[in-house]
Design a protein around this motif. Structure first.
Motif, short mmCIF file in Angstrom:
data_model
loop_
_atom_site.label_atom_id
_atom_site.label_comp_id
_atom_site.label_asym_id
_atom_site.label_seq_id
_atom_site.Cartn_x
_atom_site.Cartn_y
_atom_site.Cartn_z
N GLU A 108 -7.34 -0.27 -3.61
CA GLU A 108 -8.58 -1.04 -3.49
C GLU A 108 -8.63 -2.16 -4.52
O GLU A 108 -9.02 -3.28 -4.21
CB GLU A 108 -9.80 -0.11 -3.66
N LYS A 168 -6.54 -5.13 -3.51
CA LYS A 168 -7.14 -5.96 -2.47
C LYS A 168 -7.99 -7.06 -3.10
O LYS A 168 -8.03 -8.18 -2.61
CB LYS A 168 -8.02 -5.12 -1.54
N ASN A 169 -8.68 -6.74 -4.19
CA ASN A 169 -9.61 -7.68 -4.82
C ASN A 169 -8.98 -8.49 -5.95
O ASN A 169 -9.33 -9.64 -6.15
CB ASN A 169 -10.82 -6.92 -5.36
N GLU A 179 -3.43 -10.00 5.06
CA GLU A 179 -4.47 -10.24 4.08
C GLU A 179 -4.11 -11.44 3.19
O GLU A 179 -4.94 -12.29 2.91
CB GLU A 179 -4.64 -8.98 3.22
N ASN A 218 0.82 -1.22 0.00
CA ASN A 218 0.00 0.00 0.00
C ASN A 218 0.85 1.26 0.00
O ASN A 218 0.53 2.23 -0.68
CB ASN A 218 -0.95 0.00 1.19
N SER A 270 1.70 -9.97 3.88
CA SER A 270 0.60 -9.23 4.49
C SER A 270 -0.34 -10.21 5.18
O SER A 270 -0.48 -11.36 4.77
CB SER A 270 -0.17 -8.43 3.44
#
Length: 72
Positions: A46, A49-50, A64, A20, A62
């Protein structure tokens, strides 16, 4: 397209704390040079992320990524 491949737009040894931070810093540089619109950095963060593009940050991991891999 050749306008984007100017020497001043090639960043070697670019420092960032994580994905990021990298995307935000690059987005801000591109915005200052008027290559992108305001909000570009937020949009690509964003999107990543997807739908990650697979940028390899070496040892960077990460939470995530770990949680997403655990679900598959």
């Amino acid at each position: 397209m050749k306008d984007y491949f100017k020497e001043e737009n090639i960043f070697l040894d670019f420092e960032a704390n994580d994905r990021n931070d990298f995307l935000s810093k690059i987005g801000n540089i591109l915005f200052e040079k008027k290559y992108v619109n305001k909000g570009f950095s937020d949009s690509i963060i964003e999107r990543e992320k997807n739908y990650p593009t697979g940028l390899d940050f070496g040892e960077y991991r990460s939470e995530e990524r770990f949680s997403r891999n655990a679900e598959t």
